[in-house]
Design a protein around this motif. Sequence first.
Motif, PDB file in Angstrom:
ATOM      1  N   SER A   1       0.327  15.114  -1.977  1.00  0.00           N
ATOM      2  CA  SER A   1       0.176  16.441  -1.405  1.00  0.00           C
ATOM      3  C   SER A   1      -0.541  16.325  -0.063  1.00  0.00           C
ATOM      4  O   SER A   1      -1.491  15.558   0.071  1.00  0.00           O
ATOM      5  CB  SER A   1      -0.647  17.300  -2.360  1.00  0.00           C
ATOM      6  N   THR A   2      -0.091  17.097   0.910  1.00  0.00           N
ATOM      7  CA  THR A   2      -0.776  17.137   2.203  1.00  0.00           C
ATOM      8  C   THR A   2      -1.898  18.173   2.149  1.00  0.00           C
ATOM      9  O   THR A   2      -2.017  18.917   1.172  1.00  0.00           O
ATOM     10  CB  THR A   2       0.198  17.516   3.336  1.00  0.00           C
ATOM     11  N   ARG A   3      -2.687  18.236   3.194  1.00  0.00           N
ATOM     12  CA  ARG A   3      -3.763  19.236   3.257  1.00  0.00           C
ATOM     13  C   ARG A   3      -3.226  20.659   3.186  1.00  0.00           C
ATOM     14  O   ARG A   3      -3.894  21.558   2.709  1.00  0.00           O
ATOM     15  CB  ARG A   3      -4.568  19.064   4.545  1.00  0.00           C
ATOM     16  N   SER A   4      -2.009  20.854   3.676  1.00  0.00           N
ATOM     17  CA  SER A   4      -1.412  22.194   3.671  1.00  0.00           C
ATOM     18  C   SER A   4      -0.588  22.447   2.402  1.00  0.00           C
ATOM     19  O   SER A   4       0.273  23.322   2.378  1.00  0.00           O
ATOM     20  CB  SER A   4      -0.548  22.384   4.912  1.00  0.00           C
ATOM     21  N   ASN A   5      -0.842  21.654   1.347  1.00  0.00           N
ATOM     22  CA  ASN A   5      -0.155  21.785   0.057  1.00  0.00           C
ATOM     23  C   ASN A   5       1.356  21.635   0.158  1.00  0.00           C
ATOM     24  O   ASN A   5       2.105  22.366  -0.484  1.00  0.00           O
ATOM     25  CB  ASN A   5      -0.525  23.100  -0.634  1.00  0.00           C
ATOM     26  N   ASP A   6       1.799  20.706   0.963  1.00  0.00           N
ATOM     27  CA  ASP A   6       3.194  20.319   1.031  1.00  0.00           C
ATOM     28  C   ASP A   6       3.311  19.002   0.268  1.00  0.00           C
ATOM     29  O   ASP A   6       2.342  18.276   0.132  1.00  0.00           O
ATOM     30  CB  ASP A   6       3.625  20.145   2.483  1.00  0.00           C
ATOM     31  N   TYR A   7       4.494  18.677  -0.223  1.00  0.00           N
ATOM     32  CA  TYR A   7       4.660  17.483  -1.038  1.00  0.00           C
ATOM     33  C   TYR A   7       5.682  16.546  -0.420  1.00  0.00           C
ATOM     34  O   TYR A   7       6.619  16.970   0.245  1.00  0.00           O
ATOM     35  CB  TYR A   7       5.113  17.873  -2.455  1.00  0.00           C
ATOM     36  N   TYR A   8       5.480  15.266  -0.674  1.00  0.00           N
ATOM     37  CA  TYR A   8       6.423  14.249  -0.222  1.00  0.00           C
ATOM     38  C   TYR A   8       6.372  13.071  -1.176  1.00  0.00           C
ATOM     39  O   TYR A   8       5.437  12.920  -1.973  1.00  0.00           O
ATOM     40  CB  TYR A   8       6.127  13.814   1.214  1.00  0.00           C
ATOM     41  N   LEU A   9       7.384  12.238  -1.105  1.00  0.00           N
ATOM     42  CA  LEU A   9       7.527  11.069  -1.966  1.00  0.00           C
ATOM     43  C   LEU A   9       7.339   9.818  -1.119  1.00  0.00           C
ATOM     44  O   LEU A   9       7.871   9.733  -0.012  1.00  0.00           O
ATOM     45  CB  LEU A   9       8.929  11.058  -2.588  1.00  0.00           C
ATOM     46  N   THR A  10       6.573   8.865  -1.632  1.00  0.00           N
ATOM     47  CA  THR A  10       6.537   7.550  -1.009  1.00  0.00           C
ATOM     48  C   THR A  10       7.091   6.550  -2.009  1.00  0.00           C
ATOM     49  O   THR A  10       6.786   6.620  -3.206  1.00  0.00           O
ATOM     50  CB  THR A  10       5.115   7.103  -0.576  1.00  0.00           C
ATOM     51  N   ILE A  11       7.920   5.657  -1.529  1.00  0.00           N
ATOM     52  CA  ILE A  11       8.452   4.561  -2.330  1.00  0.00           C
ATOM     53  C   ILE A  11       7.925   3.288  -1.682  1.00  0.00           C
ATOM     54  O   ILE A  11       8.188   3.034  -0.505  1.00  0.00           O
ATOM     55  CB  ILE A  11       9.989   4.563  -2.355  1.00  0.00           C
ATOM     56  N   THR A  12       7.164   2.525  -2.445  1.00  0.00           N
ATOM     57  CA  THR A  12       6.542   1.316  -1.913  1.00  0.00           C
ATOM     58  C   THR A  12       7.047   0.117  -2.693  1.00  0.00           C
ATOM     59  O   THR A  12       7.068   0.139  -3.926  1.00  0.00           O
ATOM     60  CB  THR A  12       5.007   1.380  -2.035  1.00  0.00           C
ATOM     61  N   GLU A  13       7.437  -0.919  -1.977  1.00  0.00           N
ATOM     62  CA  GLU A  13       7.759  -2.201  -2.590  1.00  0.00           C
ATOM     63  C   GLU A  13       6.626  -3.147  -2.243  1.00  0.00           C
ATOM     64  O   GLU A  13       6.273  -3.296  -1.068  1.00  0.00           O
ATOM     65  CB  GLU A  13       9.072  -2.769  -2.045  1.00  0.00           C
ATOM     66  N   SER A  14       6.048  -3.758  -3.238  1.00  0.00           N
ATOM     67  CA  SER A  14       5.016  -4.768  -3.046  1.00  0.00           C
ATOM     68  C   SER A  14       5.586  -6.081  -3.555  1.00  0.00           C
ATOM     69  O   SER A  14       6.008  -6.183  -4.708  1.00  0.00           O
ATOM     70  CB  SER A  14       3.751  -4.389  -3.826  1.00  0.00           C
ATOM     71  N   ARG A  15       5.628  -7.071  -2.672  1.00  0.00           N
ATOM     72  CA  ARG A  15       6.234  -8.360  -3.024  1.00  0.00           C
ATOM     73  C   ARG A  15       5.168  -9.445  -2.962  1.00  0.00           C
ATOM     74  O   ARG A  15       4.445  -9.561  -1.980  1.00  0.00           O
ATOM     75  CB  ARG A  15       7.370  -8.675  -2.059  1.00  0.00           C
ATOM     76  N   ARG A  16       5.063 -10.216  -4.028  1.00  0.00           N
ATOM     77  CA  ARG A  16       4.077 -11.292  -4.108  1.00  0.00           C
ATOM     78  C   ARG A  16       4.727 -12.620  -3.728  1.00  0.00           C
ATOM     79  O   ARG A  16       5.831 -12.931  -4.170  1.00  0.00           O
ATOM     80  CB  ARG A  16       3.540 -11.378  -5.532  1.00  0.00           C
ATOM     81  N   PHE A  17       4.030 -13.393  -2.902  1.00  0.00           N
ATOM     82  CA  PHE A  17       4.499 -14.733  -2.567  1.00  0.00           C
ATOM     83  C   PHE A  17       3.314 -15.608  -2.208  1.00  0.00           C
ATOM     84  O   PHE A  17       2.204 -15.128  -2.015  1.00  0.00           O
ATOM     85  CB  PHE A  17       5.549 -14.702  -1.447  1.00  0.00           C
ATOM     86  N   GLN A  18       3.569 -16.909  -2.144  1.00  0.00           N
ATOM     87  CA  GLN A  18       2.501 -17.847  -1.809  1.00  0.00           C
ATOM     88  C   GLN A  18       2.520 -18.166  -0.330  1.00  0.00           C
ATOM     89  O   GLN A  18       3.571 -18.362   0.272  1.00  0.00           O
ATOM     90  CB  GLN A  18       2.654 -19.150  -2.591  1.00  0.00           C
ATOM     91  N   LYS A  19       1.317 -18.184   0.256  1.00  0.00           N
ATOM     92  CA  LYS A  19       1.169 -18.536   1.655  1.00  0.00           C
ATOM     93  C   LYS A  19      -0.134 -19.320   1.796  1.00  0.00           C
ATOM     94  O   LYS A  19      -1.192 -18.838   1.399  1.00  0.00           O
ATOM     95  CB  LYS A  19       1.127 -17.275   2.518  1.00  0.00           C
ATOM     96  N   ASP A  20      -0.045 -20.506   2.318  1.00  0.00           N
ATOM     97  CA  ASP A  20      -1.213 -21.367   2.510  1.00  0.00           C
ATOM     98  C   ASP A  20      -1.991 -21.567   1.216  1.00  0.00           C
ATOM     99  O   ASP A  20      -3.223 -21.557   1.205  1.00  0.00           O
ATOM    100  CB  ASP A  20      -2.133 -20.799   3.597  1.00  0.00           C
ATOM    101  N   GLY A  21      -1.283 -21.705   0.092  1.00  0.00           N
ATOM    102  CA  GLY A  21      -1.916 -21.974  -1.187  1.00  0.00           C
ATOM    103  C   GLY A  21      -2.469 -20.762  -1.905  1.00  0.00           C
ATOM    104  O   GLY A  21      -2.954 -20.875  -3.025  1.00  0.00           O
ATOM    105  N   ASP A  22      -2.449 -19.591  -1.283  1.00  0.00           N
ATOM    106  CA  ASP A  22      -2.927 -18.366  -1.913  1.00  0.00           C
ATOM    107  C   ASP A  22      -1.753 -17.425  -2.154  1.00  0.00           C
ATOM    108  O   ASP A  22      -0.734 -17.500  -1.482  1.00  0.00           O
ATOM    109  CB  ASP A  22      -3.928 -17.633  -1.009  1.00  0.00           C
TER     110      ASP A  22
END
Length: 110
Positions: free
Chosen positions: A27-48
């Motif tokens: 919800s925004t401050r003005s009580n409007d709504y929106y959708l977020t779609i997030t992709e989180s991808r895990r991978f190794q980099k420099d041993g971490d």
Amino acid sequence: MERDDQEMIYSRKIRAGKRTYFFDVRSTRSNDYYLTITESRRFQKDGDFVFEKSKLFVYKEDLDKVAEALQDAVNHIKNELLPHIDFEQYRNTEESRESSDFDSGSYKWE
């Protein structure tokens, strides 16, 4: 782009191997709504392990168009390109399962 004062209304997490998808309604401050779609991808980099995030914002005036286009694309893949695949085999019955990898504290966000 996202502010801390935006209220989380709804959230659904989908774990898929090395990827996690988040569907969040905010919800925004003005009580409007929106959708977020997030992709989180895990991978190794420099041993971490590190995470790479991609985020898509869908606003109310676009919800129907985006939902219809997504369903059309999914139907095209399932019915036209891969009709011989049983997509039920990919369903994860343990969606709420938590991975012990996340408890190690050795992750970095990029």
